[in-house]
Design an enzyme around this catalytic site. Structure first.
Site, PDB file in Angstrom:
ATOM      1  CB  SER A 171      -0.933  -0.039   1.213  1.00 42.13           C
ATOM      2  OG  SER A 171      -1.995   0.839   1.048  1.00 42.13           O
TER       3      SER A 171
ATOM      4  CG  HIS B 143      -4.789  -3.502   0.052  1.00 44.08           C
ATOM      5  ND1 HIS B 143      -4.435  -2.782  -1.075  1.00 44.08           N
ATOM      6  CD2 HIS B 143      -4.297  -2.793   1.097  1.00 44.08           C
ATOM      7  CE1 HIS B 143      -3.774  -1.696  -0.725  1.00 44.08           C
ATOM      8  NE2 HIS B 143      -3.669  -1.685   0.583  1.00 44.08           N
TER       9      HIS B 143
ATOM     10  CG  ASP C 199      -6.103  -3.560  -3.750  1.00 41.64           C
ATOM     11  OD1 ASP C 199      -6.944  -2.894  -3.114  1.00 41.64           O
ATOM     12  OD2 ASP C 199      -4.874  -3.338  -3.689  1.00 41.64           O
TER      13      ASP C 199
END
Length: 495
Positions: free
Chosen positions: A181, A458, A433
């Site tokens: 991320s 994710h 995601d």
């Protein structure tokens, strides 16, 4: 990372962090990229061991008037690091407590023995215990001025160089940056900005292009919608219908009371709370898209296997259903996310994920350099229409922090889409995601590569190995390790 609760950039900002629900206004609630602690599944916890250490970092790496330092926390495990100049896997900490990311990055623990690697998890400045001005770090704009990705990258580079000098046998150890991320963005940028410090990087679910004029502002929410559309009959359609149903039912005091009881909220709903209530639901659906894992997990909340399928089992109505029947299904669906274990006494609209993420810090970063435009149209997505309004976003940032965002700065400082001159970076993205919208999904060269995981949410590849892992993520992890080995081998030849 979180997306803000409404498609503004505070939406995006906070979506990358996934934290408290935000009032719907100029922007949506910021999505942070993570929460709660769990290794494999409820029944497959894994205990990890590490040393907790601190390093004196410069508060300002790029000026010469501020000479102060702060204690940057990092975690170290060297149980498999036995040979001189063996590799180091370095986690570039993101917007939260580093111990939480350490416990949720099982991939590094799973491959450490095979690579003979030392593991280091470095905390990002202004998060966890790494506070440049202690408890006053968030007290004013002058102190917050040093919360930037550039300063954080310099922290990581300086820490790595110091550790290689101070740890016996590590002077020529090749270092690979790893992150997911926002942390994945940092790992990629660390390789781009400091190629002499790290030999390569794995940037998992890293939306390095989720910035102004790089990708369409509506793509993020289209992916969220597609996840629900593919998981159950009429699922996304009924969520799209639910916003008007909320408006209709909440138009009376009796309706507000009914919503409060039906959803089991911790506080009664008032007329002025309806926008926040819808923003809370929207962030719930976004969070589910991010953590739609193939096994029970506890990353943001305790959830079942393939949680969106479970959610959609409550939303199979046809178009003739009444508003209250539809919202009963929405309430049951929301409780899959907030009360899967049955232990919640009530649903708290101010908490959508783990408290291990740093809401305030990421909010500030969204208001300065991490400007991620998001919008919805209610047609190609299942949300209420909302345009991206940079001026409204900027005004709200100024009101809160006394600063205004620079909407093109990230593209300027990190190169935007012109990254072809870089090397040894893996960009992995999951097809489920929503952050894939701003990710690198095609190869640039033999050493600047994209790995797609079609049934991955994710940064699934950074989680622990699990018996329910799809073959796509198993193959992705094996390929990532092969790239690591090639980089390590080449570095030993060239040093």
């Amino acid at each position: 990372m979180r997306a803000l609760s409404g498609p503004s950039s505070l939406t995006a900002a906070l979506l990358l962090v996934l934290s408290a629900g935000f009032h719907v206004g100029a922007f949506r609630t910021p999505h942070l990229l993570g929460r709660h602690r769990v290794a494999r599944s409820f029944s497959q916890q894994r205990t990890v061991f590490y040393k907790t250490l601190y390093f004196d970092q410069q508060i300002d790496h790029f000026g010469f008037l501020e000479n102060g330092t702060f204690k940057q926390r990092f975690l170290l495990n060297d149980e498999h690091w036995h040979q001189k100049n063996s590799p180091i896997l370095f986690y570039t900490g993101n917007e939260g407590d580093i111990t939480w990311f350490c416990n949720n990055t099982g991939f590094m623990w799973d491959v450490a023995e095979e690579l003979g690697a030392m593991l280091i998890f470095a905390e990002h400045r202004y998060y966890g215990e790494s506070l440049p001005f202690g408890d006053e770090s968030y007290s004013n704009a002058s102190y917050l001025n040093y919360l930037t990705s550039e300063q954080a990258l310099a922290d990581f580079a300086v820490l790595i160089e110091n550790l290689k000098k101070s740890i016996s046998g590590a002077q020529n150890s090749p270092v690979i940056a790893i992150g997911g991320s926002y942390g994945g963005m940092l790992s990629a940028w660390l390789r781009m900005k400091y190629p002499s410090v790290v030999i390569g990087a794995l940037a998992a679910s890293a939306p390095i292009w989720q910035f102004t004029d790089m990708v369409p502002c509506g793509d993020f929410y289209k992916i969220v919608t597609q996840d629900f559309a593919n998981s159950g009959i009429n699922c996304s359609k009924n969520i799209r219908r639910s916003w008007m149903a909320v408006n209709n039912v909440s138009s009376t005091d009796q309706g507000l009371q009914w919503l409060y009881k039906e959803f089991g909220l911790c506080s009664p709903l008032k007329e002025e709370d309806v926008g926040g209530f819808k923003g809370w639901l929207q962030e719930t659906w976004v969070n589910l898209a991010m953590v739609d894992y193939p096994y029970e997990a506890n990353f943001l909340q305790p959830l079942p296997r393939w949680p969106i399928k479970v959610v959609c089992s409550h939303l199979q109505f046809d178009s003739g259903v009444s508003d209250k029947q539809l919202l009963h299904g929405i309430a049951q669906a929301a409780k899959v996310y907030y009360n899967y274990t049955g232990s919640a006494v009530c649903l708290n609209m101010s908490q959508t994920a783990t408290g291990s993420l740093g809401f305030r810090g990421w909010f500030y970063q969204a208001c300065t350099e991490m400007v991620m435009p998001m919008c919805t149209d209610g047609i190609q997505d299942m949300f209420e229409p909302q345009v991206w309004n940079f001026q409204a976003f900027s005004d709200e940032c100024y009101e809160i922090f006394g600063v205004r965002p620079r909407d093109h700065w990230a593209g300027t400082v990190y190169g935007g889409k012109n990254i072809g001159s870089h090397s040894n970076i893996i960009f992995s993205n999951g097809g489920l995601d929503p952050w894939m919208s701003g990710g690198v999904t095609k190869n640039f060269s033999d050493s600047l590569v994209a790995i797609m995981i079609p049934d991955g949410a994710h940064h699934l590849d950074l989680r622990y190995n699990n018996e329910y892992d799809p073959q796509t993520v198993i193959r992705a992890r094996a390929l990532e390790v092969q790239y690591f080995k090639n980089w390590i081998k080449h570095s030993s030849i060239t040093r």
